[in-house]
Motif scaffolding. Sequence first.
Motif, mmCIF file in Angstrom:
data_model
loop_
_atom_site.group_PDB
_atom_site.id
_atom_site.type_symbol
_atom_site.label_atom_id
_atom_site.label_comp_id
_atom_site.label_asym_id
_atom_site.label_seq_id
_atom_site.Cartn_x
_atom_site.Cartn_y
_atom_site.Cartn_z
ATOM 1 N N TYR A 38 0.846 -1.197 0.000
ATOM 2 C CA TYR A 38 0.000 0.000 0.000
ATOM 3 C C TYR A 38 0.883 1.249 0.000
ATOM 4 O O TYR A 38 1.948 1.277 0.611
ATOM 5 C CB TYR A 38 -0.883 -0.002 1.250
ATOM 6 C CG TYR A 38 -1.780 1.191 1.369
ATOM 7 C CD1 TYR A 38 -2.974 1.246 0.673
ATOM 8 C CD2 TYR A 38 -1.431 2.259 2.176
ATOM 9 C CE1 TYR A 38 -3.805 2.346 0.769
ATOM 10 C CE2 TYR A 38 -2.252 3.365 2.281
ATOM 11 C CZ TYR A 38 -3.439 3.403 1.584
ATOM 12 O OH TYR A 38 -4.260 4.492 1.678
ATOM 13 N N SER A 39 0.409 2.292 -0.688
ATOM 14 C CA SER A 39 1.133 3.559 -0.755
ATOM 15 C C SER A 39 0.155 4.720 -0.828
ATOM 16 O O SER A 39 -0.940 4.591 -1.374
ATOM 17 C CB SER A 39 2.027 3.584 -2.006
ATOM 18 O OG SER A 39 2.646 4.846 -2.158
ATOM 19 N N THR A 40 0.555 5.854 -0.304
ATOM 20 C CA THR A 40 -0.246 7.070 -0.461
ATOM 21 C C THR A 40 0.347 7.992 -1.521
ATOM 22 O O THR A 40 -0.283 8.971 -1.903
ATOM 23 C CB THR A 40 -0.358 7.845 0.866
ATOM 24 O OG1 THR A 40 0.955 8.135 1.357
ATOM 25 C CG2 THR A 40 -1.122 7.040 1.906
ATOM 26 N N ASP A 41 1.570 7.668 -1.995
ATOM 27 C CA ASP A 41 2.232 8.561 -2.948
ATOM 28 C C ASP A 41 2.843 7.859 -4.167
ATOM 29 O O ASP A 41 3.509 8.483 -4.976
ATOM 30 C CB ASP A 41 3.315 9.373 -2.241
ATOM 31 C CG ASP A 41 4.419 8.510 -1.641
ATOM 32 O OD1 ASP A 41 4.474 7.295 -1.913
ATOM 33 O OD2 ASP A 41 5.233 9.070 -0.884
ATOM 34 N N LEU A 42 2.620 6.558 -4.297
ATOM 35 C CA LEU A 42 3.143 5.739 -5.398
ATOM 36 C C LEU A 42 4.667 5.639 -5.430
ATOM 37 O O LEU A 42 5.238 5.116 -6.379
ATOM 38 C CB LEU A 42 2.633 6.233 -6.761
ATOM 39 C CG LEU A 42 1.137 6.110 -6.980
ATOM 40 C CD1 LEU A 42 0.739 6.760 -8.308
ATOM 41 C CD2 LEU A 42 0.708 4.652 -6.968
ATOM 42 N N GLN A 43 5.332 6.139 -4.399
ATOM 43 C CA GLN A 43 6.787 6.024 -4.338
ATOM 44 C C GLN A 43 7.240 5.189 -3.150
ATOM 45 O O GLN A 43 8.191 4.435 -3.257
ATOM 46 C CB GLN A 43 7.429 7.409 -4.289
ATOM 47 C CG GLN A 43 7.229 8.168 -5.572
ATOM 48 C CD GLN A 43 7.992 9.481 -5.587
ATOM 49 O OE1 GLN A 43 8.887 9.701 -4.783
ATOM 50 N NE2 GLN A 43 7.637 10.350 -6.498
ATOM 51 N N ASN A 44 6.572 5.367 -2.017
ATOM 52 C CA ASN A 44 6.920 4.640 -0.801
ATOM 53 C C ASN A 44 5.835 3.601 -0.538
ATOM 54 O O ASN A 44 4.674 3.949 -0.351
ATOM 55 C CB ASN A 44 7.024 5.615 0.379
ATOM 56 C CG ASN A 44 8.092 6.660 0.136
ATOM 57 O OD1 ASN A 44 9.256 6.324 -0.019
ATOM 58 N ND2 ASN A 44 7.692 7.904 0.066
ATOM 59 N N TRP A 45 6.233 2.334 -0.536
ATOM 60 C CA TRP A 45 5.289 1.231 -0.405
ATOM 61 C C TRP A 45 5.508 0.500 0.911
ATOM 62 O O TRP A 45 6.645 0.285 1.322
ATOM 63 C CB TRP A 45 5.454 0.259 -1.565
ATOM 64 C CG TRP A 45 5.035 0.874 -2.862
ATOM 65 C CD1 TRP A 45 5.829 1.575 -3.731
ATOM 66 C CD2 TRP A 45 3.722 0.891 -3.409
ATOM 67 N NE1 TRP A 45 5.082 2.018 -4.788
ATOM 68 C CE2 TRP A 45 3.777 1.613 -4.627
ATOM 69 C CE3 TRP A 45 2.502 0.357 -3.009
ATOM 70 C CZ2 TRP A 45 2.664 1.805 -5.426
ATOM 71 C CZ3 TRP A 45 1.386 0.553 -3.812
ATOM 72 C CH2 TRP A 45 1.478 1.272 -5.010
ATOM 73 N N SER A 46 4.408 0.118 1.550
ATOM 74 C CA SER A 46 4.460 -0.619 2.813
ATOM 75 C C SER A 46 3.771 -1.965 2.623
ATOM 76 O O SER A 46 2.710 -2.035 2.002
ATOM 77 C CB SER A 46 3.721 0.149 3.912
ATOM 78 O OG SER A 46 4.314 1.396 4.126
ATOM 79 N N PRO A 47 4.360 -3.022 3.198
ATOM 80 C CA PRO A 47 3.714 -4.325 3.100
ATOM 81 C C PRO A 47 2.410 -4.341 3.892
ATOM 82 O O PRO A 47 2.324 -3.771 4.973
ATOM 83 C CB PRO A 47 4.736 -5.284 3.694
ATOM 84 C CG PRO A 47 5.660 -4.446 4.495
ATOM 85 C CD PRO A 47 5.614 -3.065 3.933
ATOM 86 N N VAL A 48 1.392 -4.968 3.326
ATOM 87 C CA VAL A 48 0.091 -5.104 3.983
ATOM 88 C C VAL A 48 -0.146 -6.567 4.331
ATOM 89 O O VAL A 48 -0.562 -6.891 5.434
ATOM 90 C CB VAL A 48 -1.039 -4.585 3.061
ATOM 91 C CG1 VAL A 48 -2.403 -4.884 3.637
ATOM 92 C CG2 VAL A 48 -0.880 -3.096 2.810
ATOM 93 N N ALA A 49 0.104 -7.449 3.372
ATOM 94 C CA ALA A 49 -0.121 -8.884 3.588
ATOM 95 C C ALA A 49 0.798 -9.664 2.667
ATOM 96 O O ALA A 49 1.025 -9.263 1.524
ATOM 97 C CB ALA A 49 -1.572 -9.235 3.306
ATOM 98 N N GLN A 50 1.310 -10.765 3.160
ATOM 99 C CA GLN A 50 2.221 -11.588 2.362
ATOM 100 C C GLN A 50 1.570 -12.911 1.993
ATOM 101 O O GLN A 50 0.740 -13.440 2.729
ATOM 102 C CB GLN A 50 3.505 -11.847 3.134
ATOM 103 C CG GLN A 50 4.301 -10.591 3.408
ATOM 104 C CD GLN A 50 5.583 -10.894 4.172
ATOM 105 O OE1 GLN A 50 5.687 -11.887 4.871
ATOM 106 N NE2 GLN A 50 6.561 -10.027 4.015
ATOM 107 N N GLY A 51 1.961 -13.432 0.838
ATOM 108 C CA GLY A 51 1.545 -14.761 0.416
ATOM 109 C C GLY A 51 0.048 -14.917 0.208
ATOM 110 O O GLY A 51 -0.525 -15.931 0.575
ATOM 111 N N GLN A 52 -0.577 -13.933 -0.420
ATOM 112 C CA GLN A 52 -2.022 -13.955 -0.620
ATOM 113 C C GLN A 52 -2.395 -14.562 -1.968
ATOM 114 O O GLN A 52 -1.707 -14.355 -2.961
ATOM 115 C CB GLN A 52 -2.590 -12.539 -0.529
ATOM 116 C CG GLN A 52 -2.347 -11.875 0.799
ATOM 117 C CD GLN A 52 -3.013 -12.614 1.941
ATOM 118 O OE1 GLN A 52 -4.201 -12.902 1.906
ATOM 119 N NE2 GLN A 52 -2.232 -12.941 2.961
ATOM 120 N N SER A 53 -3.503 -15.283 -1.981
ATOM 121 C CA SER A 53 -4.065 -15.801 -3.227
ATOM 122 C C SER A 53 -5.582 -15.737 -3.118
ATOM 123 O O SER A 53 -6.132 -15.573 -2.030
ATOM 124 C CB SER A 53 -3.590 -17.232 -3.491
ATOM 125 O OG SER A 53 -3.950 -18.067 -2.409
#
Length: 76
Positions: A38-53
Amino acid sequence: PMGTPVEPANDPMLTSVERTANGVAISIPADETYDIEYSTDLQNWSPVAQGQSGTYEDTDAARTGDTAGFYRGVRQ
């Protein structure tokens, strides 16, 4: 002058991102596994959830309540 159009990559993409009553639902292509970021500025991204399907639903009020926010899937 116009440049040459760029064809999108053939890589799988998130199939949908939709608002739900509880937050935001993200659909992931069949037979694929993604980390959701997830990001609010399209430059800095934070993990939200791993290994999702399948389908992932983000119910974090801090993210889903933002006036502007972006999700991306990073294929594993």
